[in-house]
Write a protein that holds these residues in place. Structure first.
Motif, PDB file in Angstrom:
ATOM      1  N   PRO A 167       1.015  -1.479  -0.240  1.00  0.00           N
ATOM      2  CA  PRO A 167       0.006  -0.001  -0.066  1.00  0.00           C
ATOM      3  C   PRO A 167       0.832   1.412   0.023  1.00  0.00           C
ATOM      4  CG  PRO A 167      -0.071  -0.957   2.164  1.00  0.00           C
ATOM      5  CD  PRO A 167       0.973  -1.989   1.290  1.00  0.00           C
ATOM      6  N   THR A 168       1.738   1.337  -1.035  1.00  0.00           N
ATOM      7  CA  THR A 168       2.646   2.699  -1.082  1.00  0.00           C
ATOM      8  C   THR A 168       1.706   3.816  -1.533  1.00  0.00           C
ATOM      9  OG1 THR A 168       3.442   2.010  -3.155  1.00  0.00           O
ATOM     10  CG2 THR A 168       4.840   0.968  -1.419  1.00  0.00           C
ATOM     11  N   ALA A 169       2.296   4.940  -1.438  1.00  0.00           N
ATOM     12  CA  ALA A 169       1.851   6.099  -2.081  1.00  0.00           C
ATOM     13  C   ALA A 169       2.058   5.854  -3.349  1.00  0.00           C
ATOM     14  CB  ALA A 169       2.610   7.440  -1.581  1.00  0.00           C
ATOM     15  N   GLU A 170       3.130   5.544  -4.039  1.00  0.00           N
ATOM     16  CA  GLU A 170       3.095   5.237  -5.637  1.00  0.00           C
ATOM     17  C   GLU A 170       2.126   4.535  -5.988  1.00  0.00           C
ATOM     18  OE1 GLU A 170       6.223   3.714  -8.944  1.00  0.00           O
ATOM     19  OE2 GLU A 170       6.637   3.846  -6.869  1.00  0.00           O
ATOM     20  N   VAL A 171       1.638   3.362  -5.498  1.00  0.00           N
ATOM     21  CA  VAL A 171       0.791   2.458  -6.008  1.00  0.00           C
ATOM     22  C   VAL A 171      -0.786   2.923  -5.814  1.00  0.00           C
ATOM     23  CG1 VAL A 171      -0.427   0.225  -5.576  1.00  0.00           C
ATOM     24  CG2 VAL A 171       2.079   0.258  -5.447  1.00  0.00           C
ATOM     25  N   ASN A 172      -0.873   3.721  -4.766  1.00  0.00           N
ATOM     26  CA  ASN A 172      -2.106   4.403  -4.468  1.00  0.00           C
ATOM     27  C   ASN A 172      -2.456   5.331  -5.499  1.00  0.00           C
ATOM     28  OD1 ASN A 172      -3.273   2.721  -2.613  1.00  0.00           O
ATOM     29  ND2 ASN A 172      -2.332   3.903  -0.890  1.00  0.00           N
ATOM     30  N   GLU A 173      -1.224   6.224  -5.870  1.00  0.00           N
ATOM     31  CA  GLU A 173      -1.689   7.170  -6.786  1.00  0.00           C
ATOM     32  C   GLU A 173      -1.826   6.651  -8.203  1.00  0.00           C
ATOM     33  OE1 GLU A 173       1.356  10.687  -8.977  1.00  0.00           O
ATOM     34  OE2 GLU A 173       2.095   9.756  -7.031  1.00  0.00           O
ATOM     35  N   LYS A 174      -1.309   5.568  -8.450  1.00  0.00           N
ATOM     36  CA  LYS A 174      -1.582   4.780  -9.884  1.00  0.00           C
ATOM     37  C   LYS A 174      -2.977   4.487  -9.823  1.00  0.00           C
ATOM     38  CE  LYS A 174       2.988   3.496 -10.903  1.00  0.00           C
ATOM     39  NZ  LYS A 174       3.963   2.334 -11.289  1.00  0.00           N
ATOM     40  N   LEU A 175      -3.623   3.963  -8.612  1.00  0.00           N
ATOM     41  CA  LEU A 175      -4.734   3.268  -8.577  1.00  0.00           C
ATOM     42  C   LEU A 175      -5.956   4.590  -8.566  1.00  0.00           C
ATOM     43  CD1 LEU A 175      -4.477   0.631  -5.521  1.00  0.00           C
ATOM     44  CD2 LEU A 175      -4.974   0.308  -8.038  1.00  0.00           C
ATOM     45  N   ALA A 176      -5.540   5.840  -7.933  1.00  0.00           N
ATOM     46  CA  ALA A 176      -6.363   6.796  -8.053  1.00  0.00           C
ATOM     47  C   ALA A 176      -6.561   7.219  -9.507  1.00  0.00           C
ATOM     48  CB  ALA A 176      -5.750   7.773  -7.203  1.00  0.00           C
ATOM     49  N   ALA A 177      -5.481   7.144 -10.357  1.00  0.00           N
ATOM     50  CA  ALA A 177      -5.497   7.650 -11.811  1.00  0.00           C
ATOM     51  C   ALA A 177      -6.555   6.869 -12.549  1.00  0.00           C
ATOM     52  CB  ALA A 177      -3.995   7.484 -12.362  1.00  0.00           C
ATOM     53  N   ILE A 178      -6.714   5.534 -12.082  1.00  0.00           N
ATOM     54  CA  ILE A 178      -7.958   4.808 -12.555  1.00  0.00           C
ATOM     55  C   ILE A 178      -9.297   4.706 -11.938  1.00  0.00           C
ATOM     56  CG2 ILE A 178      -6.212   3.407 -14.168  1.00  0.00           C
ATOM     57  CD1 ILE A 178      -6.774   1.226 -12.009  1.00  0.00           C
ATOM     58  N   SER A 179      -9.254   5.547 -11.124  1.00  0.00           N
ATOM     59  CA  SER A 179     -10.560   5.699 -10.065  1.00  0.00           C
ATOM     60  C   SER A 179     -10.696   4.487  -9.354  1.00  0.00           C
ATOM     61  CB  SER A 179     -11.884   5.983 -10.942  1.00  0.00           C
ATOM     62  OG  SER A 179     -11.692   7.370 -11.618  1.00  0.00           O
ATOM     63  N   LEU A 191       2.170  -2.720 -13.680  1.00  0.00           N
ATOM     64  CA  LEU A 191       2.621  -2.783 -12.258  1.00  0.00           C
ATOM     65  C   LEU A 191       3.666  -3.733 -11.677  1.00  0.00           C
ATOM     66  CD1 LEU A 191       1.970  -1.076  -9.604  1.00  0.00           C
ATOM     67  CD2 LEU A 191       0.120  -2.735  -9.439  1.00  0.00           C
ATOM     68  N   THR A 192       3.639  -5.151 -12.313  1.00  0.00           N
ATOM     69  CA  THR A 192       4.035  -5.907 -11.971  1.00  0.00           C
ATOM     70  C   THR A 192       5.173  -6.424 -12.765  1.00  0.00           C
ATOM     71  OG1 THR A 192       2.787  -7.847 -13.071  1.00  0.00           O
ATOM     72  CG2 THR A 192       2.133  -6.874 -10.869  1.00  0.00           C
ATOM     73  N   GLY A 193       5.138  -5.850 -14.012  1.00  0.00           N
ATOM     74  CA  GLY A 193       6.324  -6.259 -14.871  1.00  0.00           C
ATOM     75  C   GLY A 193       6.354  -7.533 -15.474  1.00  0.00           C
ATOM     76  N   SER A 194       5.136  -7.787 -15.938  1.00  0.00           N
ATOM     77  CA  SER A 194       4.650  -9.098 -16.527  1.00  0.00           C
ATOM     78  C   SER A 194       5.047  -8.953 -18.016  1.00  0.00           C
ATOM     79  CB  SER A 194       3.187  -9.192 -16.433  1.00  0.00           C
ATOM     80  OG  SER A 194       2.890 -10.589 -17.161  1.00  0.00           O
TER      81      SER A 194
END
Length: 626
Positions: A486-498, A525-528
């Motif tokens: 639950p990092t700030a970077e991950v949450n910022e990316k999640l916020a960008a897609i609502s 996000l995972t480098g798949s």
């Protein structure tokens, strides 16, 4: 080729059905003769030069997964590619391609000529040879007879075909080809019940006479894509399509010429395609509408032709010339080929078994528009199944039948042989009760194994499928064990897609279950490095797993009925309590299974219960005798 040679399989017609039938039979080891009217018209596209779209694109993927050629031909010929139904969910999302007809035809021709078990011969079939109720061969117009163990008819719209333009009518196949009149007479003598259908096509315009700058334009998707599971994915930016509309003046002119319309004047007593009506039919049936959308779709750079999608017509030339010039962008358009209606013979498809062999004539298989269907994809799908089953018959093996829960191809054929059709049948997603199980993205998983078992899918293609399937399984395991913090970077990316932020760590797999989280988001996000096509399959199965499980339970519930065969010794007339209408329908169609019987229009559920009891009683008596 020697005239007195005997073949395993003879296929008549080299349209989409005939090509797939011949290729399937030959690839399974059957020595195959393909007779066609004209070698240069192999896999001709006389109507819209497109492949795919809702349900149709699904079938193209299924043909490819089984080992057919349609998807590879489409990819080779594609000039414009789009996703359709992207907002309607994964079940109905699929590709649609605008193709070069010449490239498409060349691909099939090369595939046929390079197949060692196929011999091509240009000739006009004149008579079906039947001996003691079995198809034995084909007599051509020059008098020679070719013999085979099985015959496949894929004659398209050529049987006793007539072209209508205004009040004029003449014998002709599509695009001015030769009508097959003698062979149609031969079929009528065979004992098969014959009907008549009609389809329409549009005027073709000269590319250089259209004002493209005045039109809204539709470009291809920017991502690399393909119909085939086994070929390269590409971006297709060779052409654009133009969007325009009819208007009040267009409609006024068409109404002015209604007295020259064979449709309006009752000269056409055949049924046309309900889901693709002509422009004059639309104006007659929907007088309150003052505009209809039109798509201008370039056909080929060589011929400079443009197909006017949604403007099929049988109106007179004057009506076509005048009405086209009222449409925005077409004010100075020149018509290269006029639109026309074509009427033709077809065989009532309830006379077919589910493996596409006719019931009245043994070893005779039918595929494509001769069965009452409309569309290249429907024809190709039937051709493949007919070719597979002809090859299996030669080998003395059991028929290959796809169920409704296995493939759109199964839905198509089951509808035809069970319900029949009184109009050109078009495959629609709404006809399929198991849409979520039969997606564009999982065609390989559903059908590659079946293609391999019947001997159609090659070792090389099956190996590639298994490698990708295993990579997908490994990736799903990786995502299960990969925790997203639950990092700030991950949450910022999640916020960008609502999407709501994370309060605690979550597996990537569970994150992908969120409706708004796409496979592309998880991959980034995972480098798949997984092929996006298989990633989409994982995403769809996770997001819809509840609905998928429900449909799978429904399938299991009805599978016993679907698999319960109706023995040949069952006499429907001897079943007490059976309704007169139900008995008549059962006698006429002779369904292979109880499930098929349950879908025959006019057979009530009470009759199905009585039939079920009769089957069980008959089985019990047979066991006692044994």
């Amino acid at each position: 080729m020697r005239i007195n040679d005997r073949y395993d399989v003879i296929t008549i017609g080299a349209g989409h059905a005939g090509c797939e039938a011949a290729l399937a039979a030959a690839r399974m080891g059957a020595r195959t003769l393909l007779i066609c009217l004209y070698l240069d018209s192999i896999a001709m596209m006389p109507c819209n030069p497109s492949i795919g779209g809702p349900a149709k694109g699904h079938m193209v993927r299924e043909i490819d997964a089984l080992g057919g050629e349609c998807a590879a031909a489409a990819d080779d010929a594609t000039r414009h590619l789009r996703w359709l139904n992207t907002s309607k969910g994964a079940a109905v999302r699929t590709l649609r391609a605008q193709c070069s007809p010449r490239r498409y035809s060349d691909h099939y021709r090369a595939a046929l000529l390079s197949e060692k078990n196929i011999e091509l011969h240009q000739a006009q079939a004149a008579e079906l040879v039947i001996e003691r109720g079995e198809a034995r061969g084909v007599k051509i117009k020059t008098g020679q007879i070719f013999y085979a163990d099985c015959v496949i008819l894929a004659t398209g719209t050529y049987l006793d075909s007539k072209i209508h333009i205004g009040m004029t009518c003449h014998k002709s196949g599509p695009l001015g080809m030769v009508a097959s009149t003698e062979f149609a007479r031969s079929l009528r003598k065979s004992g098969l019940e014959i009907g008549r259908l009609r389809t329409d096509t549009t005027p073709r315009l000269h590319f250089d006479t259209i004002d493209w700058d005045s039109l809204d334009c539709q470009r291809s998707i920017a991502e690399p894509q393909a119909f085939s599971h086994f070929g390269p994915k590409r971006v297709y930016d060779e052409m654009i399509c133009g969007l325009t509309r009819t208007n009040a003046e267009t409609h006024r002119i068409i109404k002015k010429y209604f007295s020259e319309s064979p449709l309006y004047m009752g000269r056409l007593d055949t049924e046309g395609p309900r889901y693709c009506p002509s422009i004059d039919d639309k104006i007659m049936k929907f007088p309150e509408k003052d505009t209809h959308p039109i798509f201008l779709e370039p056909i080929s750079s060589e011929g400079r032709e443009v197909y006017v999608q949604n403007f099929s017509t049988s109106m007179c030339l004057e009506a076509q010339f005048e009405s086209i010039k009222t449409i925005k962008g077409c004010e100075h358009a020149h018509i290269l080929r006029p639109g026309y209606a074509i009427e033709y013979d077809f065989v009532i498809p309830t006379q077919l078994n589910p493996w596409l062999e006719t019931k009245p004539v043994k070893n005779l298989f039918l595929a494509g528009q001769i069965n009452g269907t409309s569309g290249y994809e429907e024809a190709a799908a039937q051709g493949l199944i007919a070719g597979v089953n002809a090859a299996l018959r030669v080998k003395g093996e059991e028929p290959f039948v796809l169920r409704r829960d296995e493939a759109y191809i199964g839905v198509l054929i089951d509808d035809l042989v069970t319900k029949g059709t009184g109009e050109p049948y078009r495959m629609l997603t709404s006809r399929c009760e198991y849409r979520l199980l039969l997606r564009h993205d999982n065609a390989a998983a559903r059908l590659c194994g079946a293609g391999r078992r019947v001997g159609l899918l090659s070792d090389e293609k099956y190996g590639r499928f298994r490698a990708m399937a295993e990579a997908g399984e490994a990736e799903e395991i990786r995502l299960e064990g990969l925790k997203i913090p639950p990092t700030a970077e991950v949450n910022e990316k999640l916020a960008a897609i609502s999407s709501s932020p994370l309060d605690e760590g979550i597996s990537a797999k569970n994150l992908l279950r969120r409706p708004e989280v796409s496979w592309a988001f998880i991959a980034a996000l995972t480098g798949s490095e997984l092929d996006p096509e298989y990633g989409e399959k994982i995403a769809n199965e996770l997001k819809y797993e509840g609905y998928i499980s429900r449909q799978q339970r429904q399938v299991e519930k009805f599978r016993r009925m679907e698999q319960l065969k109706i023995p040949a010794y069952i006499d429907f007339g001897e079943i007490r309590g059976l309704s007169a209408e139900g008995c008549g329908k059962l006698e006429k169609i002779r369904p292979a299974t109880l499930g098929q019987a349950s879908r025959i229009p006019g057979v009530p559920p009470t009759d199905i219960q009585l039939l079920w009891v009769a089957i069980e009683n008959g089985r019990r008596k047979q066991n006692e005798k044994g």
